[in-house]
Design a protein around this motif. Structure first.
Motif, PDB file in Angstrom:
ATOM      1  N   PHE A 114      36.389  48.139  45.350  1.00  0.00           N
ATOM      2  CA  PHE A 114      38.399  48.554  45.545  1.00  0.00           C
ATOM      3  C   PHE A 114      38.924  48.693  46.671  1.00  0.00           C
ATOM      4  CE2 PHE A 114      37.255  49.700  40.297  1.00  0.00           C
ATOM      5  CZ  PHE A 114      37.689  48.404  40.211  1.00  0.00           C
TER       6      PHE A 114
ATOM      7  N   LEU B 180      40.074  46.326  48.790  1.00  0.00           N
ATOM      8  CA  LEU B 180      41.487  45.739  48.404  1.00  0.00           C
ATOM      9  C   LEU B 180      42.196  47.452  48.579  1.00  0.00           C
ATOM     10  CD1 LEU B 180      42.281  43.395  46.799  1.00  0.00           C
ATOM     11  CD2 LEU B 180      39.488  43.354  47.092  1.00  0.00           C
TER      12      LEU B 180
ATOM     13  N   GLU C 246      46.766  41.619  44.487  1.00  0.00           N
ATOM     14  CA  GLU C 246      46.152  43.238  43.690  1.00  0.00           C
ATOM     15  C   GLU C 246      45.631  43.062  42.458  1.00  0.00           C
ATOM     16  OE1 GLU C 246      49.116  45.918  44.309  1.00  0.00           O
ATOM     17  OE2 GLU C 246      49.425  45.706  46.143  1.00  0.00           O
TER      18      GLU C 246
ATOM     19  N   THR D 112      41.383  42.980  42.132  1.00  0.00           N
ATOM     20  CA  THR D 112      40.510  44.104  42.637  1.00  0.00           C
ATOM     21  C   THR D 112      39.922  44.203  41.732  1.00  0.00           C
ATOM     22  OG1 THR D 112      40.755  46.044  43.407  1.00  0.00           O
ATOM     23  CG2 THR D 112      42.058  45.589  40.794  1.00  0.00           C
TER      24      THR D 112
END
Length: 294
Positions: A98, A101, A218, A222
């Protein structure tokens, strides 16, 4: 570079060499860089990966569009509670995916490995290994990264890494395959085990579409990086347990390409299908473009 599994295994056995050494020789030939220069660049990449995987573990992120803010911190805090289903280390690995990203969406510095949309997987896996094995040398990590590059070269020969051409299977599937092969090398596994791990990782994600909400890399990207990191780890474990992929790696890559070509254009990064085309996905897209066209 040798691209067929049987030929590659035979060559390495007969010449007592590793995949990373073949990749290094190839890079020396095509780049005109010295070994020292190549190692320096790879060492810098590993440090960028380490930073991206850790940047947002303990602080809030603020991405450009606000779709995935704070996921890394939330996952990391949950990992620390010690009551997760996957266990603390695996949840922290997802948090590190995470983090990369979120850094990418904040216009921070990342390594597109092999793409920006899949850039969280290899950094998370390498950072996880460094966390468990703090004495691992930089040289060993560089060799592992070159092993991953070798697997990437085979993928690139028979398929591609583009979500616009092959869906998310091409992005996160390739990254997971590369990461799993690197893990096997780090654990002193064989080349055959590395290729089996890479095959399993792609098989596990075959058919995954690319459907970014509002066309932004996004969401759900993610989540697929987080699951891709776990995919890489479990694939490495299965391979090192002696479990083999029935289909050779290059044929798995060919299947990856065939499936990508069979997908509708709506499911390949156009944001016209899948999650992007849900009612909520369309609402987010509408709000995003209204806001940014003011």
């Amino acid at each position: 570079m040798i691209y067929f599994t049987d030929e590659l295994l035979k060559y390495c056995e007969e010449n007592n060499t590793y995949l990373w050494e073949i990749v290094l020789e190839d890079e020396l030939e095509v780049s005109n860089d010295s070994k020292e220069e190549i190692y320096k660049k790879l060492s810098e990449m590993i440090e960028v990966m380490k930073n991206s995987a850790n940047t947002y573990l303990d602080k809030d992120s603020k991405t450009g569009f606000g779709l995935i803010d704070g996921y890394a911190k939330q996952a990391n805090e949950y990992a620390r509670k010690g009551n997760s289903f996957l266990g603390e280390k695996n949840v922290r690995t997802m948090a590190m995916a995470f983090s990369t990203l979120e850094l990418s969406s904040s216009m921070g510095r990342i390594v597109a490995s092999p793409t920006a949309g899949s850039s969280g997987i290899i950094p998370a896996v390498i950072a996880r290994y460094r966390m468990e094995e703090p004495d691992v040398t930089d040289e060993k990590l560089i060799e592992a990264l070159l092993t991953a590059v070798g697997v990437g070269k085979i993928i690139g020969r028979f398929a591609n890494f583009s979500g616009a051409e092959g869906g998310c299977q091409a992005e996160c599937g390739s990254a997971a395959a590369m990461a799993s092969s690197a893990l096997v090398y780090l654990k002193d596994g064989s080349l055959e085990e590395s290729l089996n791990a890479a095959s399993i990782a792609i098989v596990n994600i075959l058919g995954l579409v690319c459907d970014p909400v509002a066309g932004l890399v996004e969401y759900p990207c993610t989540f697929r990086n987080a699951s891709g990191a776990i995919n890489a780890i479990l694939s490495a474990d299965l391979a090192m347990a002696g479990i083999k992929s029935l289909v050779p790696f290059e044929e798995v890559c060919q299947a990856l390409n065939d499936v990508g070509e069979s997908m509708s254009f709506r499911l390949k990064e156009t944001a016209l299908g899948g999650i992007a085309a849900t009612r909520t996905g369309e609402r987010i897209k509408k709000e995003f473009y209204e806001k940014h066209n003011e």
